[in-house]
Design a protein around this motif. Structure first.
Motif, short mmCIF file in Angstrom:
data_model
loop_
_atom_site.label_atom_id
_atom_site.label_comp_id
_atom_site.label_asym_id
_atom_site.label_seq_id
_atom_site.Cartn_x
_atom_site.Cartn_y
_atom_site.Cartn_z
N ILE A 3 0.83 -1.19 0.00
CA ILE A 3 0.00 0.00 0.00
C ILE A 3 0.87 1.25 0.00
O ILE A 3 1.79 1.39 0.82
N HIS A 24 0.16 -5.20 6.41
CA HIS A 24 0.35 -4.70 5.06
C HIS A 24 1.72 -4.02 4.97
O HIS A 24 2.25 -3.52 5.97
N ILE A 63 -2.62 -1.08 -3.65
CA ILE A 63 -3.54 -0.02 -3.25
C ILE A 63 -2.78 1.29 -3.17
O ILE A 63 -1.67 1.35 -2.64
N VAL A 65 -3.48 5.11 -1.62
CA VAL A 65 -4.39 5.82 -0.73
C VAL A 65 -4.04 7.30 -0.72
O VAL A 65 -2.87 7.67 -0.57
N ARG A 93 -5.90 -0.34 -6.92
CA ARG A 93 -7.14 0.29 -6.45
C ARG A 93 -6.79 1.59 -5.77
O ARG A 93 -5.75 1.70 -5.10
N GLY A 95 -7.98 4.56 -3.06
CA GLY A 95 -8.88 4.91 -1.97
C GLY A 95 -8.61 6.33 -1.51
O GLY A 95 -7.45 6.73 -1.40
N ILE A 196 -10.36 -1.75 2.52
CA ILE A 196 -9.23 -2.23 1.74
C ILE A 196 -9.16 -3.76 1.81
O ILE A 196 -8.98 -4.44 0.80
N PRO A 199 -13.18 -5.41 0.03
CA PRO A 199 -13.82 -4.38 -0.79
C PRO A 199 -15.33 -4.58 -0.92
O PRO A 199 -15.81 -5.70 -1.14
#
Length: 210
Positions: A3, A24, A63, A65, A93, A95, A196, A199
């Motif tokens: 992340i 993570h 991810i 963020v 993804r 966020g 996260i 989802p």
């Protein structure tokens, strides 16, 4: 998961810790990273508008963020555009830490920012978040994103305590039995990390509160 988190302010540093606590691999990017971040969190000092910094921070990310300030460093819409492009390019993804001001207070009702008594001095922040949400809606359909807004009462002045409890909504602000919409930063970060890990929203917003 790997992340990349941009912004280590009021929300960002708590969220970074929550994600790292869940095992993570977290890389936190800020112009001045919070020095109190745990050693297990990799930090990069730099700007979201520096292509080299973004490339280094997001390499291999699952991810991305954004916990960026709405007005600092070029503004939230500009930073979001950069991160959306980066996320789409690598299939990550995206966020975003969002604001309840741009969401309806009741299903089908007015935005919080359009209700009587909403502070005028927040207009610039509201505009930044609305532009960001509109921008996200116009991104390529290949980009998976979510915008998680906190409750109406949220911020360093109402930090709250960690309870591990929250309620979610995709139609309006979450309010308690007394009509108050509120949540603490630790529980907000739990909700963000839960979205996260599991989802539930694809290319849309959600909000949380007690």
């Amino acid at each position: 998961m790997k992340i990349s988190l941009f912004g280590t302010g009021f929300v960002g540093h708590v969220l970074a810790r929550e994600l790292a606590d869940r095992a993570h691999t977290v890389t936190a990017v800020a112009r001045h990273p919070d020095p109190q971040l745990a050693p297990r969190i990799r930090t990069i000092a730099g700007s979201v508008h520096d292509p080299a910094v973004v490339a280094e921070a997001t390499a291999g990310a699952d991810i991305i963020v954004s916990a960026l300030s709405p007005l600092v460093g070029g503004g939230l819409p500009a930073g979001t555009r950069v991160l959306a492009t980066a996320a789409d390019a690598i299939g990550a993804r995206l966020g975003l830490v969002g604001s309840s001001a741009v969401l309806p207070v009741t299903p089908g009702g007015p935005r919080h920012a359009d209700t009587e008594g909403f502070p005028d001095w927040l207009a610039d922040r509201v505009s930044a978040h609305q532009q960001t949400l509109d921008l996200l809606g116009d991104t390529p359909g290949t980009l998976s994103w979510f915008y998680l807004a906190a409750a109406g009462e949220f911020g360093s002045h109402v930090r709250g305590v960690r309870t591990g409890q929250y309620r979610r909504s995709t139609t309006a602000q979450v309010s308690d039995e007394n009509g108050r919409s509120r949540i603490g930063v630790d529980d907000y970060s739990i909700a963000f990390a839960d979205e996260i890990d599991t989802p539930t929203v694809h290319r849309g917003w959600l909000t949380v509160g007690y």
